[in-house]
Every structure is written in structure tokens, then in C-alpha cells.
Scaffold this motif. Structure first.
Motif, short mmCIF file in Angstrom:
data_model
loop_
_atom_site.label_atom_id
_atom_site.label_comp_id
_atom_site.label_asym_id
_atom_site.label_seq_id
_atom_site.Cartn_x
_atom_site.Cartn_y
_atom_site.Cartn_z
N THR A 80 0.87 -1.04 0.00
CA THR A 80 0.06 0.07 0.10
C THR A 80 0.93 1.19 0.05
OG1 THR A 80 -1.75 -1.25 1.17
CG2 THR A 80 -1.75 1.19 1.35
N ASP A 97 5.06 3.95 2.13
CA ASP A 97 4.45 2.70 1.75
C ASP A 97 4.61 1.79 2.91
OD1 ASP A 97 6.93 1.03 1.63
OD2 ASP A 97 7.40 1.91 -0.51
N ALA A 133 -2.85 10.24 -3.54
CA ALA A 133 -3.13 9.19 -4.21
C ALA A 133 -2.88 8.05 -3.24
CB ALA A 133 -2.24 9.09 -5.47
N THR A 135 -2.32 3.75 -3.44
CA THR A 135 -2.21 2.79 -4.22
C THR A 135 -2.31 1.57 -3.59
OG1 THR A 135 -1.17 4.14 -5.90
CG2 THR A 135 -0.92 2.01 -6.29
N GLU A 137 -1.70 -2.77 -3.92
CA GLU A 137 -1.50 -3.71 -4.85
C GLU A 137 -1.43 -5.15 -3.99
OE1 GLU A 137 2.17 -2.41 -7.67
OE2 GLU A 137 2.42 -1.10 -5.79
N ARG A 144 -3.39 -3.24 -9.91
CA ARG A 144 -3.20 -2.16 -8.89
C ARG A 144 -4.45 -1.52 -8.78
NH1 ARG A 144 1.09 2.46 -9.67
NH2 ARG A 144 2.49 0.49 -8.95
N TYR A 145 -4.81 -1.11 -7.81
CA TYR A 145 -5.87 0.05 -7.33
C TYR A 145 -5.54 1.31 -7.17
CZ TYR A 145 -9.99 2.29 -5.31
OH TYR A 145 -10.74 3.30 -4.97
N GLN A 146 -5.88 2.42 -7.56
CA GLN A 146 -5.63 3.33 -7.25
C GLN A 146 -6.81 4.54 -6.91
OE1 GLN A 146 -3.22 6.58 -9.48
NE2 GLN A 146 -1.68 6.09 -7.95
N ILE A 148 -7.75 8.55 -5.97
CA ILE A 148 -7.13 9.96 -5.95
C ILE A 148 -8.20 10.80 -5.29
CG2 ILE A 148 -5.96 11.84 -7.23
CD1 ILE A 148 -4.86 9.68 -9.07
#
Length: 308
Positions: A80, A97, A133, A135, A137, A144-146, A148
């Protein structure tokens, strides 16, 4: 500790706690959350950089938020990432992260504009206009999902709450606090609480609503958390939850330990560089024949030897 233990108010206090995340649920209220403390990992991350005090506080807040988010949405060995990008502010980039109990982070700023940042500066003063943002994974094989959202609100916590409300449609309260103790050590703690559809906690499938009485009850109690309670390393996470929610049955899951986890190694950088064409590698080489790679997370320079 069993997979789901009931909180009974006997959490320890008086002994400094190491960095960890304590997941919990309040089944009767369709709520879940996390309490987190960064512990020594925060000092390890900050010691790699010569950041002014306001930026240490900001990065500490970002790290605790990354842990709260990562342990809420992450499954398996994925990662993340929380990134704040600025347009016109003294800080133009912040990146943190989380992966499998490991955290890292850094920020980039204009030293000549530090005079614009007063004590207690709000988010617009730090970044100007910008975006947040997030993100996710789940694993190397998954997409991946993001999400914003604008960098709006007084703090990063406010921006994260907007992310969960807008991107995830999950009513969420987020609190984070960072302080420097008298001995100079930095401490950071955070709380995340969410209201979930009943179907996710054993009840009939109902849409989450901001005016739900159960959520209003949990929100009112969670909002009483203080910065001192969040950052006091002598106060266990179990004790914090007991103080907040002793009117309800709270179930806690096994805690997740936290460590500083920069993944910069010579082998890793060689693997990355091996993907570049030979001509580009030749252009990267310095006078000594090595390619210097700088890790922003730990402020270390790695001279990498690459064979043709």
C-alpha cells in the motif's frame, strides 16, 4: 492471543510499547478499526534525513496513516502506497508505503521556502494545491487499484477520511498524532474506525449510512480520543480501546508488528538496471565506472557495478 479475543479492560500500562497495529471490531455496532503506534521504526526513518521539525511531524503523520490504511485494505504480501503531490507548496512530494509489517517514507521540499511554514501549519500551507493518491497492490500478479482525492482539509487525516468516503463509500474516522518527547525521541500513534454494512459483520446486508445510530454512537466515542492517548507509549493499545469503547463488546485480533523496511540492496538495484539497454547503462556510468543509485527512502548512495 486467540484469533478474536474480547477486550476486558486488563490491557497493560506503564511499560513502553513497541511499534504495532491492533485490529479490532465492535460487532454489535457494525464497526471495525485499528489502533497503531510506530515505535522505534519512526525514529529509524526520521534519522535518515535532516528534516526540520514541522516536516518530521508531517512525515510521522503520513507514516501512521499509511500503516492504518495498509493494514485495513492489504491482503497477502502486497503493498500500500500513500503519495501526496503538491502544486505550488513548499513540499512537492511525500511518499510512504507499507508491506507485510514494514514501513518506509520520505518527502521532498524546497529549503528556501521553509520560512513559509509556521508551527502548526495546515495542509494548504504545506502543499498548496495538490492531490492524495492511495495505491493498493494485493500481490505481484494482481492489478493495482488507485484512488485519488484532492489534498483538502486541515490535515492529512482529513484528506484520508475523504478518500474513504469518496473512493470507498465507507464512513470513516481517522486520527493521527505526532510529538517529540523531552528526550528528543519522536512518537506517533493513530486510530482508524469504520462503519460497515451489516452484511460484513454478520447482520442483514444493508447499505452504510452516515445517519446510522450505531455509527453515530461509535463516532461520538472515537472522537474523544486525545493526542496524548495516541502518542503515549506507556499506554497500551488495549487500554486505549477500553477507554473509548468499554460500553460495547470489543474484539481484538492478533497485533501486527512494525519495523522500518527499506528495500534498497545492491542486488535489487542490479536487477532494475539490468532491464535498461546497454547504451543507456553506458551513459549512466560515472568516472569510476559505476552507476550511482540514490535511495530517497534511506538517503544512501549505492555505487553499482554493471558488467557489459
Amino acid at each position: 492471543m486467540s484469533e478474536h479475543a474480547r477486550l476486558n479492560g486488563n490491557g497493560s500500562a506503564g511499560t513502553p510499547q513497541t511499534g504495532r497495529v491492533l485490529p479490532f471490531t465492535i460487532p454489535a455496532r457494525s464497526a471495525r478499526g485499528r489502533v497503531a503506534r510506530l515505535g522505534p521504526a519512526l525514529a529509524a526513518i526520521l534519522s535518515a534525513h535532516d528534516y526540520p521539525t514541522p516536516l518530521c511531524q508531517l512525515l510521522g503523520e503520513a507514516l501512521i496513516l499509511t500503516v492504518l490504511i495498509g493494514t485495513t485494505v492489504q491482503k497477502g504480501e502486497g503493498q500500500t502506497t500513500v503519495q501526496a503531490q503538491s502544486k505550488g507548496g513548499p513540499i512537492d512530494l511525500l511518499v510512504c508505503d507499507y508491506r507485510a509489517g514494514e514501513i518506509r517514507g520520505y518527502l521532498r521540499f524546497d529549503p528556501e521556502r521553509m520560512g513559509e511554514i509556521a508551527p502548526g501549519a495546515l495542509l494548504p500551507d504545506l502543499f498548496g494545491a495538490g492531490y492524495l493518491a492511495i495505491t493498493i497492490e494485493q500481490s505481484a500478479a494482481d492489478e493495482r487499484y488507485q484512488g485519488i482525492v484532492p489534498l483538502e482539509g486541515d490535515t492529512l487525516c482529513h484528506a484520508v477520511e475523504r478518500y474513504f468516503t469518496d473512493s470507498e463509500q465507507v464512513p470513516t474516522l481517522v486520527r493521527g498524532a505526532v510529538r517529540q518527547a523531552e528526550d528528543g525521541a519522536w512518537e506517533a500513534g493513530g486510530l482508524l474506525v469504520q462503519h460497515l454494512p451489516h452484511g460484513e459483520t454478520g447482520g442483514p446486508r444493508l447499505a452504510a449510512r452516515m445517519d446510522n445510530r450505531d455509527w453515530e454512537h461509535v463516532l461520538a466515542l472515537a472522537s474523544t480520543i486525545t493526542d496524548t492517548e495516541l502518542t503515549d507509549s506507556h499506554l497500551s493499545e488495549e487500554t486505549v480501546l477500553w477507554r473509548l469503547f468499554n460500553e460495547d463488546e470489543v474484539r481484538v485480533s492478533p497485533p501486527i508488528g512494525l519495523t522500518r523496511g527499506c528495500r534498497c540492496t545492491v542486488q535489487h538495484f542490479r536487477e532494475v538496471l539490468s532491464r535498461f539497454p546497454t547504451e543507456e547503462l553506458a551513459e549512466m556510468r560515472g568516472p569510476e565506472g559505476t552507476i550511482d543509485v540514490n535511495c530517497e527512502f534511506c538517503s544512501r548512495l549505492f555505487p553499482i557495478e554493471m558488467r557489459d
